[in-house]
Design an enzyme around this catalytic site. Sequence first.
Site, PDB file in Angstrom:
ATOM      1  N   MET A  50       0.854  -1.203   0.000  1.00 59.82           N
ATOM      2  CA  MET A  50       0.000   0.000   0.000  1.00 59.82           C
ATOM      3  C   MET A  50       0.883   1.243   0.000  1.00 59.82           C
ATOM      4  O   MET A  50       1.648   1.467   0.949  1.00 59.82           O
ATOM      5  CB  MET A  50      -0.889   0.028   1.242  1.00 59.82           C
ATOM      6  CG  MET A  50      -2.102  -0.881   1.161  1.00 59.82           C
ATOM      7  SD  MET A  50      -3.165  -0.665   2.595  1.00 59.82           S
ATOM      8  CE  MET A  50      -2.355  -1.692   3.804  1.00 59.82           C
ATOM      9  N   GLU A  71       4.488   0.063  -3.202  1.00 61.39           N
ATOM     10  CA  GLU A  71       5.117  -0.031  -4.522  1.00 61.39           C
ATOM     11  C   GLU A  71       6.209   1.029  -4.644  1.00 61.39           C
ATOM     12  O   GLU A  71       5.985   2.208  -4.377  1.00 61.39           O
ATOM     13  CB  GLU A  71       4.077   0.204  -5.623  1.00 61.39           C
ATOM     14  CG  GLU A  71       4.692   0.176  -7.005  1.00 61.39           C
ATOM     15  CD  GLU A  71       3.757   0.717  -8.079  1.00 61.39           C
ATOM     16  OE1 GLU A  71       3.596   0.066  -9.107  1.00 61.39           O
ATOM     17  OE2 GLU A  71       3.174   1.802  -7.878  1.00 61.39           O
ATOM     18  N   GLN A 107       8.016  -4.552  -3.248  1.00 63.68           N
ATOM     19  CA  GLN A 107       7.204  -4.501  -4.471  1.00 63.68           C
ATOM     20  C   GLN A 107       7.701  -3.407  -5.403  1.00 63.68           C
ATOM     21  O   GLN A 107       7.819  -2.243  -5.019  1.00 63.68           O
ATOM     22  CB  GLN A 107       5.724  -4.271  -4.187  1.00 63.68           C
ATOM     23  CG  GLN A 107       4.940  -4.529  -5.476  1.00 63.68           C
ATOM     24  CD  GLN A 107       3.509  -4.085  -5.458  1.00 63.68           C
ATOM     25  OE1 GLN A 107       3.225  -2.922  -5.198  1.00 63.68           O
ATOM     26  NE2 GLN A 107       2.594  -4.994  -5.739  1.00 63.68           N
ATOM     27  N   LYS A 167       1.857  -9.563  -8.532  1.00 61.65           N
ATOM     28  CA  LYS A 167       0.493  -9.335  -8.035  1.00 61.65           C
ATOM     29  C   LYS A 167      -0.335  -8.813  -9.201  1.00 61.65           C
ATOM     30  O   LYS A 167       0.051  -7.833  -9.839  1.00 61.65           O
ATOM     31  CB  LYS A 167       0.525  -8.317  -6.887  1.00 61.65           C
ATOM     32  CG  LYS A 167      -0.844  -7.933  -6.347  1.00 61.65           C
ATOM     33  CD  LYS A 167      -0.699  -7.162  -5.038  1.00 61.65           C
ATOM     34  CE  LYS A 167      -2.029  -6.672  -4.501  1.00 61.65           C
ATOM     35  NZ  LYS A 167      -2.470  -5.417  -5.126  1.00 61.65           N
ATOM     36  N   GLY A 215      -8.359  -8.902  -1.831  1.00 56.74           N
ATOM     37  CA  GLY A 215      -9.554  -8.153  -2.228  1.00 56.74           C
ATOM     38  C   GLY A 215     -10.721  -8.328  -1.267  1.00 56.74           C
ATOM     39  O   GLY A 215     -11.819  -7.858  -1.526  1.00 56.74           O
ATOM     40  N   GLY A 216     -10.477  -8.975  -0.136  1.00 58.42           N
ATOM     41  CA  GLY A 216     -11.586  -9.317   0.756  1.00 58.42           C
ATOM     42  C   GLY A 216     -11.854  -8.360   1.904  1.00 58.42           C
ATOM     43  O   GLY A 216     -12.703  -8.636   2.759  1.00 58.42           O
ATOM     44  N   CYS A 236      -1.884  -2.402 -10.553  1.00 56.57           N
ATOM     45  CA  CYS A 236      -2.277  -1.025 -10.227  1.00 56.57           C
ATOM     46  C   CYS A 236      -2.986  -0.377 -11.422  1.00 56.57           C
ATOM     47  O   CYS A 236      -2.421  -0.300 -12.515  1.00 56.57           O
ATOM     48  CB  CYS A 236      -1.056  -0.204  -9.830  1.00 56.57           C
ATOM     49  SG  CYS A 236      -1.526   1.476  -9.375  1.00 56.57           S
ATOM     50  N   ALA A 288      -5.214  -5.596   2.658  1.00 62.88           N
ATOM     51  CA  ALA A 288      -4.819  -4.190   2.520  1.00 62.88           C
ATOM     52  C   ALA A 288      -5.672  -3.311   3.440  1.00 62.88           C
ATOM     53  O   ALA A 288      -5.256  -2.979   4.565  1.00 62.88           O
ATOM     54  CB  ALA A 288      -4.922  -3.743   1.068  1.00 62.88           C
ATOM     55  N   HIS A 341      -5.693 -10.074  -6.872  1.00 63.99           N
ATOM     56  CA  HIS A 341      -6.752  -9.188  -6.393  1.00 63.99           C
ATOM     57  C   HIS A 341      -7.979  -9.489  -7.261  1.00 63.99           C
ATOM     58  O   HIS A 341      -7.943  -9.257  -8.469  1.00 63.99           O
ATOM     59  CB  HIS A 341      -6.280  -7.724  -6.533  1.00 63.99           C
ATOM     60  CG  HIS A 341      -7.322  -6.733  -6.141  1.00 63.99           C
ATOM     61  ND1 HIS A 341      -7.174  -5.376  -6.327  1.00 63.99           N
ATOM     62  CD2 HIS A 341      -8.543  -6.890  -5.568  1.00 63.99           C
ATOM     63  CE1 HIS A 341      -8.251  -4.749  -5.888  1.00 63.99           C
ATOM     64  NE2 HIS A 341      -9.091  -5.647  -5.427  1.00 63.99           N
TER      65      HIS A 341
HETATM   66  C1  FNR Z   1      -3.374  -0.147  -2.496  1.00 61.68           C
HETATM   67  N1  FNR Z   1      -3.121  -1.205  -3.379  1.00 61.68           N
HETATM   68  C2  FNR Z   1      -1.847  -1.380  -3.906  1.00 61.68           C
HETATM   69  N2  FNR Z   1      -1.556  -2.493  -4.645  1.00 61.68           N
HETATM   70  C3  FNR Z   1      -0.303  -2.734  -5.076  1.00 61.68           C
HETATM   71  O1  FNR Z   1      -0.061  -3.755  -5.723  1.00 61.68           O
HETATM   72  N3  FNR Z   1       0.696  -1.836  -4.796  1.00 61.68           N
HETATM   73  C4  FNR Z   1       0.486  -0.698  -4.068  1.00 61.68           C
HETATM   74  O2  FNR Z   1       1.419   0.077  -3.799  1.00 61.68           O
HETATM   75  C5  FNR Z   1      -0.843  -0.422  -3.632  1.00 61.68           C
HETATM   76  N4  FNR Z   1      -1.146   0.719  -2.925  1.00 61.68           N
HETATM   77  C6  FNR Z   1      -2.365   0.834  -2.277  1.00 61.68           C
HETATM   78  C7  FNR Z   1      -2.589   1.875  -1.379  1.00 61.68           C
HETATM   79  C8  FNR Z   1      -3.763   1.929  -0.650  1.00 61.68           C
HETATM   80  C9  FNR Z   1      -3.984   3.045   0.343  1.00 61.68           C
HETATM   81  C10 FNR Z   1      -4.763   0.944  -0.866  1.00 61.68           C
HETATM   82  C11 FNR Z   1      -6.054   0.974  -0.077  1.00 61.68           C
HETATM   83  C12 FNR Z   1      -4.569  -0.062  -1.775  1.00 61.68           C
HETATM   84  C13 FNR Z   1      -4.126  -2.263  -3.580  1.00 61.68           C
HETATM   85  C14 FNR Z   1      -4.108  -3.264  -2.425  1.00 61.68           C
HETATM   86  O3  FNR Z   1      -2.852  -3.894  -2.283  1.00 61.68           O
HETATM   87  C15 FNR Z   1      -5.186  -4.346  -2.605  1.00 61.68           C
HETATM   88  O4  FNR Z   1      -4.961  -5.025  -3.809  1.00 61.68           O
HETATM   89  C16 FNR Z   1      -6.608  -3.794  -2.618  1.00 61.68           C
HETATM   90  O5  FNR Z   1      -6.792  -2.777  -1.656  1.00 61.68           O
HETATM   91  C17 FNR Z   1      -7.635  -4.896  -2.372  1.00 61.68           C
HETATM   92  O6  FNR Z   1      -7.377  -5.555  -1.141  1.00 61.68           O
HETATM   93  P1  FNR Z   1      -8.254  -5.286   0.191  1.00 61.68           P
HETATM   94  O7  FNR Z   1      -8.161  -3.813   0.467  1.00 61.68           O
HETATM   95  O8  FNR Z   1      -9.668  -5.667  -0.137  1.00 61.68           O
HETATM   96  O9  FNR Z   1      -7.646  -6.130   1.248  1.00 61.68           O
END
Ligand code: FNR
Length: 333
Positions: free
Chosen positions: A12, A36, A81, A149, A209-210, A110, A235, A177
């Site tokens: 995140m 990332e 990542q 991912k 994604g849950g 992303c 996340a 995801h």
């Molecule tokens: C993300 N997500 C994300 N994914 C990724 O591959 N690299 C990243 O840097 C980020 N950054 C990020 C920041 C923030 C604030 C959020 C909320 C989400 C996506 C994240 O890893 C995840 O795939 C999704 O949020 C879905 O999972 P959850 O939230 O349902 O557990």
Amino acid sequence: MNYKDKIILAPMVRIGTLPMRLLALRYGADIVYTEELIDWKFLRSRRKCNEILNTIDYIDQTDGTIVFRTCKEEKEKVVLQLGTCDAERALKVAKMVENDVAAIDINMGCPKEFSIKGGMGVALMAQPEKANTILKTLVKNVSIPVSCKIRIFETPEKTLELVNKLVSSGIKAIAIHGRTRDERPQHAVHTDIIRYIAESICIPVIANGGSKEIEKHGDIYKFKELTGCTSVMIARAAEWNCSIFRKEGLLPMDLVITDYLKLAVDYDNSPSNTKYCIQNILRDLQETPRGRQFLECQTLEQICSIWGLGDYCQEKQSQYQKMGIQGRWQVTP
Ligand code: FNR
């Protein structure tokens, strides 16, 4: 690094900096992903041992900001990542960090404009050959495991076709995801497609994604069962309350903030990044009188004072000053 039967902090941006990763590990996460990090930004940095904080810092040579800070406590469990669209650049970064992290992951999910325009993130899902080349180059040339991912396509079959191509590179795991590139967090997650992939391939699949349905620790196992995956990556549920990783149950928000703040002070995290993470814990509570007082804070000490850690912060900071900490490095916003 073993990806089986693991509960994982998801990557995140701005949330997954060192204090939050350590907090997740201390609460019970098995693996933690960094936010990332973009390859060309990383390549501008230089590795430095920070003997005061006992950390390894990658410092941007152009502006002195910290691109990545890590420490021994997370070494066996942290996955870096990368955002990349270029095998050669990705490999250069991987070589720089291979002795400091446990594994490397490539972001192929992303959907943000910045990533897509740069040919990174979900753009790689439309270029399976290129995606495969990036992964293969890393797998062949680095000593630590490589993973990626992704998001899903509209059908299980099309998703599996891509996944098979990626898996043929020799990656050790894949996080999925369960939403398409056009779906947003409020849309339902397609657990059936994740399950179809998990049942079709031989490497560990990490379900993601849950969070909408993950309100307590036990819900993680429900998501794992629904998706038929060996591991789960979380996340938003962790962003809101990192103690979701605790088998013993959630902790109250103020305790989580206190635990987080101690780590932010210990690792000299920047006030702006610390504030951002707490804002995402407080959410609606930023509208309360205490929330508004918090929003006015500009220093770590001011933030700490709200949670009764003003003295703790002051003592640590003066100790660091005495030890000769060089300036106050800012984490990239
Ligand atoms: C993300 N997500 C994300 N994914 C990724 O591959 N690299 C990243 O840097 C980020 N950054 C990020 C920041 C923030 C604030 C959020 C909320 C989400 C996506 C994240 O890893 C995840 O795939 C999704 O949020 C879905 O999972 P959850 O939230 O349902 O557990």
